[in-house]
Design a protein around this motif. Structure first.
Motif, PDB file in Angstrom:
ATOM      1  N   GLY A  80       0.033 -16.434  11.119  1.00 41.65           N
ATOM      2  CA  GLY A  80      -0.885 -17.441  11.069  1.00 41.65           C
ATOM      3  C   GLY A  80      -2.535 -16.978  11.962  1.00 41.65           C
ATOM      4  O   GLY A  80      -3.307 -16.909  11.398  1.00 41.65           O
ATOM      5  N   VAL A  81      -1.744 -17.177  13.144  1.00 40.07           N
ATOM      6  CA  VAL A  81      -2.696 -16.775  13.795  1.00 40.07           C
ATOM      7  C   VAL A  81      -3.388 -15.033  13.420  1.00 40.07           C
ATOM      8  O   VAL A  81      -4.872 -15.200  14.429  1.00 40.07           O
ATOM      9  N   LEU A  82      -2.409 -14.109  13.939  1.00 37.61           N
ATOM     10  CA  LEU A  82      -3.747 -12.961  13.158  1.00 37.61           C
ATOM     11  C   LEU A  82      -4.493 -13.240  11.652  1.00 37.61           C
ATOM     12  O   LEU A  82      -5.828 -12.341  11.724  1.00 37.61           O
ATOM     13  N   ASP A  83      -3.435 -13.344  11.277  1.00 41.63           N
ATOM     14  CA  ASP A  83      -4.275 -14.158   9.706  1.00 41.63           C
ATOM     15  C   ASP A  83      -5.525 -14.553  10.065  1.00 41.63           C
ATOM     16  O   ASP A  83      -6.904 -14.429   9.340  1.00 41.63           O
ATOM     17  N   GLY A  84      -5.822 -15.553  10.799  1.00 41.46           N
ATOM     18  CA  GLY A  84      -7.033 -16.741  11.065  1.00 41.46           C
ATOM     19  C   GLY A  84      -8.286 -15.964  12.093  1.00 41.46           C
ATOM     20  O   GLY A  84      -9.371 -16.173  11.946  1.00 41.46           O
ATOM     21  N   MET A  85      -7.411 -14.666  12.582  1.00 47.59           N
ATOM     22  CA  MET A  85      -8.445 -14.092  13.538  1.00 47.59           C
ATOM     23  C   MET A  85      -8.988 -12.647  12.185  1.00 47.59           C
ATOM     24  O   MET A  85      -9.587 -11.508  12.480  1.00 47.59           O
ATOM     25  N   HIS A  86      -8.325 -12.922  10.855  1.00 49.87           N
ATOM     26  CA  HIS A  86      -8.622 -11.426  10.018  1.00 49.87           C
ATOM     27  C   HIS A  86      -8.106 -10.378  10.275  1.00 49.87           C
ATOM     28  O   HIS A  86      -8.334  -8.712   9.874  1.00 49.87           O
ATOM     29  N   VAL A  87      -6.983 -10.140  10.628  1.00 49.62           N
ATOM     30  CA  VAL A  87      -6.525  -8.640  11.279  1.00 49.62           C
ATOM     31  C   VAL A  87      -5.844  -8.477   9.789  1.00 49.62           C
ATOM     32  O   VAL A  87      -6.155  -7.219   9.762  1.00 49.62           O
ATOM     33  N   PHE A  88      -5.493  -9.116   8.954  1.00 53.12           N
ATOM     34  CA  PHE A  88      -4.938  -8.718   7.546  1.00 53.12           C
ATOM     35  C   PHE A  88      -5.993  -7.752   7.457  1.00 53.12           C
ATOM     36  O   PHE A  88      -5.270  -6.785   6.521  1.00 53.12           O
ATOM     37  N   VAL A 119       1.449   0.096  -0.894  1.00 47.61           N
ATOM     38  CA  VAL A 119       2.904  -0.345  -0.489  1.00 47.61           C
ATOM     39  C   VAL A 119       3.198  -1.093   0.521  1.00 47.61           C
ATOM     40  O   VAL A 119       3.806  -2.049   0.721  1.00 47.61           O
ATOM     41  N   PHE A 120       2.212  -0.521   1.467  1.00 47.23           N
ATOM     42  CA  PHE A 120       2.268  -0.632   2.543  1.00 47.23           C
ATOM     43  C   PHE A 120       1.643  -2.052   2.871  1.00 47.23           C
ATOM     44  O   PHE A 120       2.006  -3.115   3.425  1.00 47.23           O
ATOM     45  N   LEU A 121       0.121  -2.703   1.999  1.00 49.86           N
ATOM     46  CA  LEU A 121      -0.039  -3.505   1.978  1.00 49.86           C
ATOM     47  C   LEU A 121       0.679  -4.788   1.831  1.00 49.86           C
ATOM     48  O   LEU A 121       0.002  -6.151   2.091  1.00 49.86           O
ATOM     49  N   GLN A 122       1.137  -4.439   0.785  1.00 49.90           N
ATOM     50  CA  GLN A 122       2.034  -5.628   0.522  1.00 49.90           C
ATOM     51  C   GLN A 122       2.787  -6.310   1.418  1.00 49.90           C
ATOM     52  O   GLN A 122       3.625  -7.570   1.614  1.00 49.90           O
ATOM     53  N   TYR A 123       3.488  -6.271   2.464  1.00 50.55           N
ATOM     54  CA  TYR A 123       4.509  -6.380   3.180  1.00 50.55           C
ATOM     55  C   TYR A 123       3.168  -7.055   4.763  1.00 50.55           C
ATOM     56  O   TYR A 123       3.774  -7.491   5.932  1.00 50.55           O
ATOM     57  N   LEU A 124       2.179  -7.128   4.020  1.00 49.46           N
ATOM     58  CA  LEU A 124       0.967  -7.794   5.231  1.00 49.46           C
ATOM     59  C   LEU A 124       1.037  -9.267   4.360  1.00 49.46           C
ATOM     60  O   LEU A 124       0.164 -10.472   5.250  1.00 49.46           O
ATOM     61  N   HIS A 125       1.618  -9.632   3.710  1.00 47.71           N
ATOM     62  CA  HIS A 125       1.198 -11.389   3.098  1.00 47.71           C
ATOM     63  C   HIS A 125       2.547 -12.137   4.197  1.00 47.71           C
ATOM     64  O   HIS A 125       3.863 -11.775   4.830  1.00 47.71           O
ATOM     65  N   PHE A 126       2.364 -13.553   4.045  1.00 51.04           N
ATOM     66  CA  PHE A 126       3.005 -14.714   4.899  1.00 51.04           C
ATOM     67  C   PHE A 126       4.649 -14.770   4.110  1.00 51.04           C
ATOM     68  O   PHE A 126       5.479 -14.750   5.139  1.00 51.04           O
ATOM     69  N   SER A 127       4.707 -14.177   3.426  1.00 53.66           N
ATOM     70  CA  SER A 127       6.307 -14.558   2.753  1.00 53.66           C
ATOM     71  C   SER A 127       6.280 -13.518   2.987  1.00 53.66           C
ATOM     72  O   SER A 127       7.853 -13.586   3.840  1.00 53.66           O
ATOM     73  N   LYS A 128       6.649 -12.246   3.517  1.00 56.35           N
ATOM     74  CA  LYS A 128       7.176 -11.183   4.034  1.00 56.35           C
ATOM     75  C   LYS A 128       7.476 -11.379   4.692  1.00 56.35           C
ATOM     76  O   LYS A 128       8.918 -11.183   5.132  1.00 56.35           O
ATOM     77  N   PHE A 129       6.134 -11.390   5.878  1.00 56.08           N
ATOM     78  CA  PHE A 129       6.758 -11.277   7.301  1.00 56.08           C
ATOM     79  C   PHE A 129       8.374 -12.654   7.096  1.00 56.08           C
ATOM     80  O   PHE A 129       8.812 -12.190   8.196  1.00 56.08           O
TER      81      PHE A 129
END
Length: 125
Positions: free
Chosen positions: A46-54, A72-82
């Motif tokens: 949540g913090v990293l997403d709030g900082m627009h890192v992803f 394929v790598f970018l699909q692992y940047l979603h909250f559910s995958k983490f």
């Protein structure tokens, strides 16, 4: 001889550890640590997403990756995958910590028979 009113000292030795109590306690503690790990990963995401890192990572990858091989790598940047990966790691940690602590208790019991236990001095105040 001890003086009246002075704290009494007791010297005791831990000669055996019950493996089942170690198993139960280590299981409960490792489950608590696992839940804390999952919550920490969720908060970190949540913090990293709030900082627009992803979103910045997605922009950088899309700029340099014309063939979309890294999509394929970018699909692992979603909250559910983490959180899913954190849950899998937590389950593995629960299993490993419970087994390792129980085996350690059993090994302690074997070593105590050879060399003696851990001496503890307790004070009654």
């Amino acid at each position: 001889m001890s003086q009246p009113g002075a704290p009494r000292r007791y010297r005791m030795t831990v000669e055996q550890v019950d493996a089942m109590s170690v198993l139960r306690l280590s299981f409960l503690l490792s489950v608590a640590f696992g839940l804390a790990f999952i919550v920490a990963v969720g908060l970190m995401w949540g913090v990293l997403d709030g900082m627009h890192v992803f979103s910045k990572i997605s922009e950088i990858v899309s700029d340099f990756d014309a063939d979309q091989k890294l999509a394929v790598f970018l699909q692992y940047l979603h909250f559910s995958k983490f959180v899913s990966v954190a849950a899998i790691i937590s389950v593995l940690n629960v299993i490993l910590l419970t087994v390792m602590s129980t085996i350690s208790a059993l090994l302690y019991n074997v070593v105590v028979r050879l060399v003696g236990g851990i001496s503890v001095v307790l004070i009654d105040e």
